[in-house]
Write a protein that holds these residues in place. Structure first.
Motif: not given
Lengths: 503, 611
Positions: A213, A223, A250
């Motif tokens: 992220d 992403v 993430a």
């Protein structure tokens, strides 16, 4: 020999070694042998390794689905910690001297708070027993970061992963977390793997591009960018020789997605309802988001949200709520987990590591035995020879190990075939069903399957007889033929027997 | 930190300008111009700021934030691959220096094409062979004489890149070390910072991406602790390039302050630019004082003739003797000229010898270590060590060359002083030695460890930094290339196969290792040959330039002094021919000028006043 039977045979070899050594002044070895034997009955041990602050603990929490491992802005994990399933909650400190001591613990804001009784240097590892469905099939091992500014922490990880010596590692497989690196950087591969990791191989390693992220400055497409970068890494030849694939995850988004509360969802909805002119400046930077002089939502709630989701997560949730796509905690959680890439990673664990779990464990145990033989060899050569003989007998007879070795050789480039052939070898020695391994649709008839298997046997037998082939290539062809033979036999039998009846 | 932009010692520069004005009044445009040039230099001293950091820490965004516009391409994935030097210019322009078959070619390109030459995407693996890209850009920071050197991110702190960058640092006035707020400093970063702190006067840690990290203040505290532990005295400046760009776009002062950039720019001004200004202002002061002495001497001898016309003949004769002597100095047979030739010849052979010696040492390192090479780790270490050794010995050569040039300049000054003779001094009022030695030795050592850059006047301003940039550009193009070739030959797969080793594989592995070793030997040999060729050429041309510059500068000064003597002669003979009334009037003028000169002299401080 099936993987289970291989495990039994391995256990028998370990037991024979124990009976040879017990009472012969080899107490330390006997103790270690007992541990090796126990290992065959435990879940697969998967270590999470990587550079300092790569997000290892966060990923571990995401994989468990609970906030267990403590995380912090600074370097946090100081000792190797095992998280395994058990009948009760317990934290045990295992000393370098082998002593075990149960520790009191609290859960502080979800994560465990443990008071260590010894200094990190005296502790071999922490053993956290935690009843959890996610830990039933794998034991997850959190490690201190490599390249830590505090050198002793890195040393602990290198010790654990047996980076520099020939001692076998305590882990059967590795998830290696990496930050975004440059492929021309000569540190790249080192950061990737500290590449002498003795047990590492593309067959038992997956790389994760972590903190996905943050890659695109926390923009909405961050992403996706991370995924693109991960697939570029995965197509790099040198990377492929080290791990089977690279996925972007993430971790923070995943961890929070699995533990999001209704209260947090309500706060997010409250923010999403703000006027765009107020919301825009608020979401511009982390400092602005928690600025106490701004009035939307209580500052402490905003700080909580930021800590749990990061700026990207907050932006993502608010954008989705404003678009009218989601609103409840359950819906938000689904979005977060989906975007995080966790599903992909779990899928890899399930499809890539678990079907080979037994074989990987056997491999760990066998390299443990070899290392032990090397150690006792100086004082008792006869004993060492007996141990090695047992190991070699097993290795020679076990087609699973041969397949694993072949895949290793192929992936590391020690044996090279053309692209199509390499793909075929990987498929045939893979872990899916018989038909899929033959490259046929699932509903292919037994006759079709046999025909395909026979064709494969013929092709690879001819190829193995080519005079220009080097010995490793010849061995590789023999392994492929053997695999096709197994598939030919399996094509006759109903699936349940096929699993156990190959070879 | 104050917000006023204060040019260093203004009174000093005003006095220097006063001298220039006096020189202009006295029709000595040559002196006036020299002083004005040094004042301009003191107002915008050439300062070199290097931006360094690991891959993907936000280096290019930081550079954009510093110059206040999006000039360097920023991408989530693909990094900057070429060394970029940013300097002030009235409008954006880009010049690419690339190596084609050993020749350095410079081409101006459309600014819009910049991404296609400096990014991995446009120029993968630097296949265009770009050594350096110069970008001219209007910017308030750059207008103060700052040059920003953006080191390529490809190598980060890895291997030879770190060595090349460290070797460059003595030439830099400041290092901006870029690390992002997502994590505390790592071990390699700290190791680099510790080295950098040894080699550069000012190291500043820029903590980027604070807009994304809620806990950046914790990271600052942790980094502070790490830096203190390794003894690096570097301020940590948290910045957000994102806020800076938004603030510039919306002309939002509050947001600009929030971005941390104003504080960083203040720090650069107070601790880097002002320091450089002080040094340059002292230099301007010395030059002005020298010029003032010449002017005063001319006025004094004119006054003497005005008050007593009888001395005119003697004065004219002394001045003409001086002119003749200076005339002799212009000839090739003059002793200073021989001293210069001898010094440069011996410097040439000294550098040549050291270079060949270094090359032998590199080859030996390679040969000795190759035989013992058994695994990937050792191979990587060898690669890194060879690159480090090459970078460091080339840097040492460049430093040695600069030192040799200073020594030669001093020897020339000495010879010149002896040749001019003491008796000329009263006539033209000058201590010749001081003219050539533009900076006093102790000051030079104070200013920089290499002593190279402060020769300033003598060897050409920024020469040191230029050799440094040359070095960085050259090693930069060689190293990633080498790393790629070497990377392919890397027997990495061999070391991790041990756990699977059966005999057939182990035999084959042995064969592969010896094959790999052969490949490595070839690759390294190629690398060393290339370095040898390029460095050799660079040394030859640098020495030629040094020689030419020294000769030209001495020539200019001799002409200037000759002019001073001629002035004395003509003023004296003119004064002697004036009638009493005109003489009285002229006496008033000359006395006035002398008084003015005296006042300026008091401002300038202690300088030798004849008699």
């Amino acid at each position: 020999m099936s993987a289970d039977r291989l495990a039994h045979a391995t256990e028998a070899v370990v037991e024979r070694c124990i009976s040879l050594m017990v009472g012969g002044g080899h107490d330390h070895e006997v103790h270690e042998l007992a541990r090796l034997r126990a290992r065959l009955h435990e879940p697969l041990r998967v270590a999470i390794a990587g550079r300092v602050k790569a997000g290892k603990s966060t990923l571990l929490n995401a994989l468990v689905g609970e906030r267990l491992a403590p995380t912090d802005a600074g370097e946090c994990t100081k000792v190797v910690s095992w998280y395994r399933d058990g009948h009760t909650y317990a934290v045990t400190e295992v000393g370098r001297d082998g002593g075990r001591r149960e520790l009191p613990f609290r859960r502080d804001g979800g994560t465990l708070e443990i008071d260590l009784q010894s200094t990190p240097a005296e502790i071999d590892h922490l053993d956290v027993m935690w009843p959890s469905r996610s830990l039933r099939e794998v034991t997850l091992i959190d490690t201190p970061g490599l390249a830590s500014a505090d050198d002793t922490n890195s040393v602990r990880t290198r010790d654990f992963l047996a980076v520099e010596d020939d001692r076998p590692s305590d882990a059967d497989a590795v998830i290696y977390l990496m930050r975004h690196m440059h492929r021309l950087d000569s540190e790249f591969l080192e950061t990737f793997f500290d590449h002498t990791l003795s047990n590492a191989s593309p067959v038992n390693a997956i790389a994760v591009l972590s903190r996905a992220d943050e890659i695109g400055a926390g923009r909405m497409d961050a992403v996706d960018t991370a995924r693109r970068i991960a697939s570029r890494y995965a197509s790099d030849e040198r990377v492929r020789s080290l791990c089977s694939t690279v996925v972007a995850v993430a971790g923070l988004i995943a961890e929070t997605g699995l533990t999001l509360t209704e209260a947090e969802a309500a706060w997010l909805r409250q923010l999403a309802a703000l006027d765009a002119s107020e919301l825009g400046p608020l979401l511009l930077s982390a400092d602005r988001f928690v600025d106490p002089t701004r009035t939307a939502l209580a500052p402490e709630n905003r700080a909580d949200l930021l800590a749990r989701l990061g700026l990207f997560g907050v932006r993502l949730c608010i954008a989705r709520i404003r678009a009218g796509e989601v609103s409840t905690a359950v819906e938000l959680a689904r979005v977060l987990v989906e975007v995080s890439g966790l599903t992909e990673l779990s899928g890899l664990l399930r499809d890539h590591f678990l079907p080979r779990a037994r074989t990987l464990q056997v491999r760990s145990v066998l390299s443990g035995l070899r290392a032990m033989a090397a150690r006792v060899g100086a004082s008792d050569p006869a004993l060492a020879a007996t141990v090695v003989a047992g190991v070699e007998e097993l290795e020679a007879g076990a087609h699973e190990l041969a397949e694993l070795r072949l895949v290793h050789l192929l992936l590391t480039g020690m044996v090279s075939f053309g692209d199509d052939d390499a793909a075929e070898v990987r498929r045939v020695t893979g872990t899916s069903g018989t038909a899929a391994r033959l490259g046929l649709p699932d509903d292919a008839s037994p006759a079709e399957q046999q025909a395909a298997a026979l064709a494969g046997i013929e092709k690879w037998r001819v190829r193995g007889e080519r005079p220009t082939l080097d010995p490793a290539g010849r061995e590789a062809c023999a392994v492929v033929v053997r695999s096709y033979e197994g598939l030919y036999a399996a094509a006759f039998a109903p699936p349940s027997v096929a699993d156990a009846g190959v070879a | 930190m104050s917000n006023t932009s204060a040019p260093a010692p203004p009174d000093l520069l005003a006095s220097a300008l006063g001298v220039a004005e006096l020189a202009a009044t006295m029709d000595r445009r040559d002196l006036a111009e020299r002083i004005r040039a040094s004042v301009t230099r003191a107002r915008r001293p050439g300062t070199v700021v290097v931006v360094i950091g690991e891959f993907k820490q936000g280096k290019s965004s930081l550079v954009n934030g510093l110059v206040g516009r999006g000039i360097c391409p920023v991408d989530d994935d693909i990094a900057t691959s070429a060394l970029t030097v940013l300097v002030d210019a009235p409008e954006v322009n880009v010049v690419v220096h690339r190596r084609v078959e050993g020749e350095l070619r410079s081409v101006a390109i459309e600014p819009g094409l910049l991404p296609s030459v400096v990014t991995e995407h446009g120029n993968p693996g630097n296949q265009l062979g770009i050594e350096r890209v110069d970008v001219g850009v209007p910017s308030r920071l750059l207008a103060q004489g700052v040059a920003i050197v953006d080191s390529p991110g490809a190598g980060g702190l890895g291997a030879g890149h770190a060595a090349a960058t460290l070797a460059f640092l003595p030439y830099a006035d400041a290092v901006l070390f870029v690390t992002d707020a997502s994590a505390e400093l790592s071990a390699p970063e700290l190791a680099f910072l510790a080295e950098a702190g040894e080699r550069c006067r000012r190291v500043v840690v820029c903590l980027t991406k604070i807009d994304l990290q809620p806990r950046w203040r914790d990271i600052v505290a942790l980094d502070r602790g790490h830096l203190d532990r390794v003894g690096v005295d570097a301020p940590i400046m948290p910045v957000s390039s994102l806020l800076r760009a938004a603030a510039i776009e919306h002309r939002d002062r509050e947001m600009n302050d929030e971005s941390g950039y104003p504080a960083l720019l203040d720090l650069l001004r107070d601790e880097v630019i002002d320091k450089a200004r002080e040094v340059a202002a002292e230099q301007a002061e010395r030059e002005a004082a020298d010029a003032l002495t010449q002017l005063q001497a001319a006025l004094q001898s004119e006054l003497a003739v005005l008050q007593d016309p009888v001395v005119a003949a003697a004065t004219v004769q002394a001045a003409e003797e001086a002119i003749a002597r200076f005339e002799h100095l212009k000839l090739a047979g003059a002793r200073w000229s021989q001293v210069l030739n001898d010094r440069l010849t011996s410097l040439n052979s000294d550098i040549g010898f050291s270079f060949r010696d270094a090359q032998r040492a590199w080859s030996k390192t390679v040969e000795d270590r190759l035989e013992k090479l058994s695994n990937a780790k050792a191979w990587d270490l060898l690669c890194r060590d060879v690159q480090t050794e090459v970078a460091e010995s080339v840097a040492a050569l460049v430093a040695r060359m600069d030192e040799g040039a200073i020594a030669a300049a001093e020897a020339v000054a000495e010879a010149l002083d002896a040749e001019v003779g003491v008796d000329v001094h009263p006539v033209i009022g000058v201590d010749t030695g001081a003219l050539w030695q533009s900076a006093r030795r102790e000051e030079r050592d104070k200013v920089t460890k290499t002593a190279a850059r402060s020769v300033g006047q003598t060897v050409g301003a920024l020469r040191g930094a230029q050799s440094g940039i040359m070095l960085l550009g050259m090693l930069g193009t060689l190293l990633p290339g080498a790393a790629t070739t070497l990377g392919l030959a890397n027997p990495i797969g061999l070391s991790i196969g041990a756990a699977f080793g059966v005999k057939a594989v182990l035999d084959q592995r042995k064969r592969r290792v010896s094959e790999g070793r052969q490949k490595i030997r070839m690759a390294l040999k190629q690398f060393l040959d290339e370095v040898g060729f390029r460095v050799g050429n660079e040394i030859t041309s640098s020495l030629r330039t040094i020689h030419q510059q020294l000769r030209d500068q001495v020539g200019e000064r001799v002409t200037e002094l000759q002019r001073s003597a001629a002035e004395v002669a003509s003023q004296a003979s003119q004064a002697a021919q004036l009638d009493a009334e005109a003489r009285a009037a002229r006496t008033v003028v000359v006395k006035g000028l002398l008084a003015a000169a005296g006042e300026i002299g008091l401002d300038l401080g202690d300088q030798p006043v004849p008699r």
